[in-house]
Write a protein that holds these residues in place. Structure first.
Motif: not given
Length: 162
Positions: A155-156, A159-162
């Motif tokens: 999962y790490q 991770i996609v940060w917008d």
């Protein structure tokens, strides 16, 4: 998920069908989320998520198995409409067609988590075990308990940060 040259992103709801494509490479009929069936399109397999293809193939196998079971029941009916008991030979053949035990059941070591998907409302993970060619779907609750660090790492990495 698909992006067609603009900023708009299209999501695949599900794969509906498969056909041989150009040079024998398979193409899949996609139902796009939020669009009517008239907007369904045939797309090459290399443009589609491996997990979506696996889900489609699993559903196809289930449908074929259910159809075969229905045919077997029809052929086993007697003139009175009662179902005859299967002979011991038929039972042995059915036992031989059961799937091999999974890597999880055999206690194999996990190589990596390949993917995650929804299977009839349950989160399942696609796992690759050491020494195995094939991948397996395992309920996330089982994988979380048995290999928590590997699941967290999977999962790490996504991770996609917008």
């Amino acid at each position: 998920m698909k992006s067609f040259g603009s900023n708009e992103v299209y999501y695949v709801e599900k794969i509906l069908d498969k056909r041989p494509g150009v040079r024998g490479k398979p193409e899949y009929l996609l139902k796009w989320r939020g669009y009517p069936d008239s907007e369904n399109t045939w797309e090459p397999g290399e443009h589609i998520s491996f997990i979506l293809i696996l889900d489609f193939e699993r559903r196809q196998k289930e449908e074929m198995a259910n159809a075969e079971k229905g045919q077997e029941l029809q052929t086993q009916k007697t003139k009175t409409g009662k179902i005859m008991a299967a002979s011991s030979d038929q039972k042995k053949r059915q036992d031989q067609s059961l799937p091999m035990t999974s890597g999880l059941e055999r206690g194999l070591d996990l190589e990596k988590v390949v993917g995650a998907m929804d299977d009839k409302g349950e989160l399942v993970l696609l796992l690759k075990f050491k020494g195995e060619q094939r991948v397996e779907l395992v309920p996330a609750s089982v994988a979380n308990a048995k290999w928590p660090q590997e699941v967290i790492k999977f999962y790490q990495n996504r991770i996609v940060w917008d």
